[in-house]
Design a protein around this motif. Structure first.
Motif, PDB file in Angstrom:
ATOM      1  N   ALA A   1       7.721 -12.354   1.966  1.00  0.00           N
ATOM      2  CA  ALA A   1       7.483 -12.663   3.381  1.00  0.00           C
ATOM      3  C   ALA A   1       6.221 -11.966   3.874  1.00  0.00           C
ATOM      4  N   GLY A   2       6.031 -10.722   3.485  1.00  0.00           N
ATOM      5  CA  GLY A   2       4.817 -10.007   3.878  1.00  0.00           C
ATOM      6  C   GLY A   2       3.572 -10.640   3.301  1.00  0.00           C
ATOM      7  N   ASP A   3       3.641 -11.046   2.022  1.00  0.00           N
ATOM      8  CA  ASP A   3       2.501 -11.695   1.376  1.00  0.00           C
ATOM      9  C   ASP A   3       2.162 -13.026   2.048  1.00  0.00           C
ATOM     10  N   ALA A   4       3.206 -13.763   2.469  1.00  0.00           N
ATOM     11  CA  ALA A   4       2.975 -15.052   3.125  1.00  0.00           C
ATOM     12  C   ALA A   4       2.219 -14.854   4.432  1.00  0.00           C
ATOM     13  N   GLY A   5       2.572 -13.819   5.177  1.00  0.00           N
ATOM     14  CA  GLY A   5       1.852 -13.528   6.407  1.00  0.00           C
ATOM     15  C   GLY A   5       0.400 -13.168   6.141  1.00  0.00           C
ATOM     16  N   PHE A   6       0.171 -12.406   5.081  1.00  0.00           N
ATOM     17  CA  PHE A   6      -1.182 -12.016   4.695  1.00  0.00           C
ATOM     18  C   PHE A   6      -2.019 -13.259   4.407  1.00  0.00           C
TER      19      PHE A   6
ATOM     20  N   THR B   1       0.838  -1.201   0.000  1.00  0.00           N
ATOM     21  CA  THR B   1       0.000   0.000   0.000  1.00  0.00           C
ATOM     22  C   THR B   1       0.873   1.250   0.000  1.00  0.00           C
ATOM     23  N   LEU B   2       2.004   1.198   0.691  1.00  0.00           N
ATOM     24  CA  LEU B   2       2.914   2.340   0.690  1.00  0.00           C
ATOM     25  C   LEU B   2       3.466   2.594  -0.708  1.00  0.00           C
ATOM     26  N   ALA B   3       3.882   1.520  -1.370  1.00  0.00           N
ATOM     27  CA  ALA B   3       4.393   1.665  -2.731  1.00  0.00           C
ATOM     28  C   ALA B   3       3.319   2.212  -3.655  1.00  0.00           C
ATOM     29  N   GLY B   4       2.080   1.745  -3.472  1.00  0.00           N
ATOM     30  CA  GLY B   4       0.987   2.236  -4.297  1.00  0.00           C
ATOM     31  C   GLY B   4       0.712   3.711  -4.091  1.00  0.00           C
ATOM     32  N   ASP B   5       1.024   4.213  -2.886  1.00  0.00           N
ATOM     33  CA  ASP B   5       0.823   5.629  -2.599  1.00  0.00           C
ATOM     34  C   ASP B   5       1.966   6.502  -3.098  1.00  0.00           C
TER      35      ASP B   5
ATOM     36  N   PRO C   1      -9.526 -11.143   1.122  1.00  0.00           N
ATOM     37  CA  PRO C   1      -8.880 -10.661  -0.103  1.00  0.00           C
ATOM     38  C   PRO C   1      -7.550 -11.360  -0.340  1.00  0.00           C
ATOM     39  N   GLU C   2      -7.121 -11.329  -1.559  1.00  0.00           N
ATOM     40  CA  GLU C   2      -5.808 -11.854  -1.909  1.00  0.00           C
ATOM     41  C   GLU C   2      -4.793 -10.704  -1.887  1.00  0.00           C
ATOM     42  N   PRO C   3      -3.559 -10.963  -1.451  1.00  0.00           N
ATOM     43  CA  PRO C   3      -2.557  -9.895  -1.483  1.00  0.00           C
ATOM     44  C   PRO C   3      -2.195  -9.549  -2.922  1.00  0.00           C
ATOM     45  N   LEU C   4      -1.831  -8.324  -3.127  1.00  0.00           N
ATOM     46  CA  LEU C   4      -1.359  -7.904  -4.448  1.00  0.00           C
ATOM     47  C   LEU C   4       0.080  -8.364  -4.586  1.00  0.00           C
ATOM     48  N   ASP C   5       0.298  -9.368  -5.431  1.00  0.00           N
ATOM     49  CA  ASP C   5       1.632  -9.959  -5.498  1.00  0.00           C
ATOM     50  C   ASP C   5       2.415  -9.548  -6.740  1.00  0.00           C
ATOM     51  N   ALA C   6       2.023  -8.442  -7.348  1.00  0.00           N
ATOM     52  CA  ALA C   6       2.760  -7.964  -8.517  1.00  0.00           C
ATOM     53  C   ALA C   6       4.142  -7.472  -8.086  1.00  0.00           C
TER      54      ALA C   6
END
Length: 400
Positions: A283-288, A251-255, A310-315
């Motif tokens: 690692a962050g996506d795995a926690g999500f 979300t930070l990168a998206g901002d 929801p699914e994490p945005l893994d792009a």
């Protein structure tokens, strides 16, 4: 305060006050010493700080949240107000501005050394917080020679920082919340994160915290974890700011916040970072995904329909340009905390990592010495507003 006391409680945050409440309920004579004022650890957070757990998770014994917004997130000053009112509700015997510099053990019990006067006690409960000392990596001293450095414990607001681009070092809750606030204030921000799990703020309209509680996440015990090092692991990324919303590196990168690898050090006046951003995101996506799976299992166990998390945005996310130290207005260091019990002079009470060696069933570390509010004292929830009261009651039972 010259008289000896039966039980001395050190610290007047949520742990110390919960212990005081339970001791009062059992008629146990005690005194609570607080080096600053009630709730000072919360009062020391930045101006816009909010709880990351919903208000409904404030479950101190006799001090539960009773307001009109159980799904909201109390701001800093209201957290302090809640604790202050809690102490007043049972006339907690708190002595503020009475710091303990050293706790010594002898054949008669304990002596708390203090500029405000020494106190002898038969038994002591240490309630000085989950973590006490900000972690300051060795390379920070080199950074400080190149740009202004501010520790997260010193941060108050964007306006209070030197002007110019900001580099945030750290990837936990504080680092990400501060990076988001700095960017929203119009700063150019780059974050060099460590690895922390991300999580959805809400799943099917319910707070992610509630789903984790349903799944038994906070009841986990240290013995079932892969390593005791979990006590230093980052918590899932979350924020209560603005009513609560998703917050993660993605979300930070998206901002528009720039992401780089983990900081390794400073070499020839340049910032050296690892080429590990992709692994950090994984690692962050795995926690999500793990938290979403727990929500599904919790729903199934209760006969509820699939909440369809929801699914994490893994792009892929491109690594930003590593900032030039000379161009930075400020470096904000938020690398977590470590235990700091060097003032407790009780041989054999702590392990090599600095945590108390304790009987997890009752929180006792040595004869007459107890701890409450320590991470994983009994369970994952032990230092939290949701769980510290249970530990306080068990310790109070033993002391009574």
């Amino acid at each position: 305060m010259s008289a000896d006391v039966d039980v001395l409680v050190i610290g007047a945050g949520q742990a110390g006050l919960a212990v005081s409440h339970e001791l009062s309920q059992r008629g146990v004579e005690h005194v609570v010493l607080e080096g600053d004022r009630i709730g000072s650890a919360w009062a020391g957070r930045w101006d816009s700080f909010c709880l990351v757990t919903p208000n409904s998770a404030i479950r101190l014994p006799g001090g539960e949240y009773r307001g009109t917004d159980p799904g909201g997130y109390l701001p800093r000053d209201e957290i302090v107000d809640h604790l202050t009112g809690y102490a007043a509700s049972f006339d907690a015997p708190v002595q503020e501005h009475h710091a303990v510099d050293r706790l010594e053990h002898d054949e008669a019990g304990f002596v708390a050394r203090s500029p405000a006067g020494d106190i002898r006690s038969r038994r002591v409960v240490v309630c000085t917080g989950a973590y006490q000392r900000p972690h300051r990596p060795a390379f920070v001293d080199d950074l400080a020679r190149q740009a202004p450095v501010v520790m997260s414990t010193e941060y108050r607001s964007p306006a209070a920082l030197p002007a110019g681009p900001a580099l945030v070092i750290g990837g936990g809750q504080s680092a990400c919340q501060i990076a988001e606030e700095l960017h929203a204030a119009g700063r150019e921000v780059t974050i060099a994160p460590g690895r922390a799990p991300s999580m959805p703020r809400r799943i099917a309209g319910r707070d992610g915290f509630d789903w984790l509680e349903d799944a038994g996440f906070f009841e986990q015990v240290l013995a079932d974890q892969p390593s005791p090092a979990v006590r230093l692991a980052a918590n899932p990324l979350a924020t209560g700011a603005g009513g609560g919303h998703d917050l993660s590196l993605r979300t930070l990168a998206g901002d528009g916040v720039g992401l780089v690898g983990r900081v390794l050090g400073v070499e020839d006046g340049r910032l050296v970072v690892a080429d590990d951003l992709a692994e950090t995101l994984v690692a962050g996506d795995a926690g999500f995904r793990l938290i979403c799976d727990l929500a599904r299992k919790a729903a199934a166990a209760r006969g509820l329909p699939d909440p369809h998390p929801p699914e994490p945005l893994d792009a892929p996310i491109e690594t930003a340009e590593v900032p030039t130290l000379g161009d930075l207005g400020v470096v904000l260091v938020a690398c977590g905390f470590r235990p700091a019990y060097d003032w407790v002079d009780v041989p054999g009470a702590f392990d090599e990592t600095g945590f108390p060696i304790q009987d997890a069933a009752v929180g006792r570390a040595a004869d007459g010495l107890w701890f409450v509010g320590v991470p994983w004292l009994r369970r994952r929830k032990s230092p939290l507003l949701i769980g510290v009261g249970e530990d306080a009651a068990l310790v109070a039972d033993q002391l009574a």
